[in-house]
Design a protein around this motif. Structure first.
Motif, short mmCIF file in Angstrom:
data_model
loop_
_atom_site.label_atom_id
_atom_site.label_comp_id
_atom_site.label_asym_id
_atom_site.label_seq_id
_atom_site.Cartn_x
_atom_site.Cartn_y
_atom_site.Cartn_z
N ASN A 15 0.81 -1.30 0.09
CA ASN A 15 -0.16 -0.08 0.05
C ASN A 15 0.71 1.20 0.01
O ASN A 15 0.67 2.48 -0.69
N GLU A 16 1.95 1.24 0.54
CA GLU A 16 2.81 2.58 0.70
C GLU A 16 3.48 2.82 -0.39
O GLU A 16 3.79 3.89 -1.11
N ILE A 17 3.83 1.56 -1.19
CA ILE A 17 4.46 1.73 -2.70
C ILE A 17 3.47 2.40 -3.63
O ILE A 17 3.75 3.18 -4.30
N THR A 48 1.06 6.70 -6.70
CA THR A 48 0.17 7.24 -6.92
C THR A 48 0.24 9.02 -6.62
O THR A 48 0.03 9.86 -7.54
N VAL A 49 1.11 9.53 -5.64
CA VAL A 49 1.54 10.81 -5.55
C VAL A 49 2.47 11.25 -6.92
O VAL A 49 1.98 12.49 -7.47
N PHE A 50 3.23 10.56 -7.31
CA PHE A 50 4.01 10.66 -8.32
C PHE A 50 2.89 11.16 -9.48
O PHE A 50 3.28 12.09 -10.65
N SER A 51 1.96 10.19 -9.86
CA SER A 51 1.25 10.23 -10.67
C SER A 51 0.33 11.46 -10.65
O SER A 51 0.04 12.14 -11.92
N ALA A 52 -0.19 11.80 -9.60
CA ALA A 52 -0.81 13.14 -9.40
C ALA A 52 -0.18 14.29 -9.78
O ALA A 52 -0.72 15.11 -10.44
N LYS A 82 -3.17 15.66 4.35
CA LYS A 82 -2.24 14.55 4.95
C LYS A 82 -2.06 13.37 4.30
O LYS A 82 -2.14 12.32 4.71
N PHE A 83 -2.00 13.60 2.95
CA PHE A 83 -1.58 12.39 2.13
C PHE A 83 -0.16 12.43 1.97
O PHE A 83 0.60 11.50 1.67
N LEU A 84 0.56 13.30 2.39
CA LEU A 84 2.02 13.21 2.31
C LEU A 84 2.55 13.42 4.05
O LEU A 84 1.79 14.06 4.93
#
Length: 301
Positions: free
Chosen positions: A238-240, A245-249, A299-301
């Motif tokens: 999930n962390e990966i 997902t963050v990079f994609s966003a 708080k996604f990061l």
């Protein structure tokens, strides 16, 4: 192969290891043994049991002994059986595999102070105690392995896969030992109405309960550790996925803009303007900063 392991004025201890059919037939006739109980004693994968007959008592117990090869019968993979016929003036043990504690028992009774007054039931209790004791060492080793895996739970993904396989093997072994000790406890409970020496019987019964508790605790700990290990593995996955997902966003809107201006059209607004390049570059930075601030607030990061 037949041996007389011990003999005094009270009884004789006969031992048969991998007996031939002729030897089995001789003992059936000589001691008036039951054919059915003898078949049980010769069956390699038979579970622990107790039978009371008119002329003898029959016990079938199993001692711990791990085989390198796998069996379809999991009981045979971690234990070996001993058939015991207990009479007034004889005790007969039958087994296929070598029993590791025979020499120790023989030494104890021959060097004991009351060897001439030793009765077959006393010898039976010694065999039962030694049989149960064989399960104690693996319970300690499994417990130590559990502690090691608990300390090294947060390892690399490769090590985690190896741990899962090993944890399953330990769980399989501990679960089998637990089942065999439960069956041994049933044997002792069935034998209880026929006992004479309460103290010796209680020693065997209490020791079986103690070792059973150790294996039961190990089985529970292994199940919890197995579940926790899988949970940690899922958490890492999930962390990966979260990082991806963050990079994609971040890169999705930027990729859209660069893809738009990479199309092969003759007319695209600002295509040949130097100012448009800096405006577009500033816009891309602003989009990245906006996404970063929004992720922080959520708080996604």
């Amino acid at each position: 192969m037949e041996n007389i392991f011990f003999q005094n004025n009270c009884f004789t201890w006969y031992n048969l290891e991998n007996p031939e059919e002729k030897a089995v037939a001789d003992y059936l006739q000589k001691f008036s043994l039951s054919t059915y109980t003898m078949q049980d004693a010769l069956e390699a994968g038979h579970l622990p049991k107790f039978e009371h007959q008119d002329d003898f008592d029959f016990f079938l117990v199993r001692f711990y002994g791990k085989e390198k090869r796998s069996y379809s019968n999991i009981v045979r993979e971690f234990s070996h059986k001993i058939g015991i016929f207990l009479g007034e003036n004889f005790l007969i043990t039958i087994h296929q595999k070598e029993v590791p504690f025979w020499d120790q028992i023989i030494s104890e009774i021959k060097n004991g102070p009351n060897k001439e007054n030793l009765v077959p039931r006393k010898l039976l209790y010694k065999i039962l105690l030694k049989t149960i004791h064989t399960f104690h060492t693996p319970s300690v080793k499994i417990s130590e392995q559990i502690e090691i895996y608990e300390q090294s739970l947060f390892t690399t993904e490769r090590e985690l896969k190896l741990n899962l396989k090993r944890l399953y093997e330990l769980k399989r072994e501990s679960s089998t030992c637990t089942k065999l000790l439960l069956l041994t406890r049933d044997v002792l409970n069935e034998f209880k109405p026929y006992i004479k020496n309460v103290a010796s019987f209680k020693d065997a019964h209490e020791y079986n309960t103690k070792v059973l508790h150790l294996h039961s605790q190990n089985t529970d700990d292994l199940q919890n550790l197995f579940t926790l290990t899988i949970s940690v593995s899922d958490q890492r996955a999930n962390e990966i996925m979260k990082v991806l997902t963050v990079f994609s966003a971040f890169f999705l809107p930027l990729t859209f803009i660069t893809g738009f201006y990479g199309m092969n059209f003759d007319f695209i607004p600002g295509l040949h303007s130097a100012t448009s390049f800096y405006i577009l570059f500033a816009m891309m930075i602003a989009i990245a900063v906006t996404i970063f601030i929004w992720f922080k607030r959520k708080k996604f990061l």
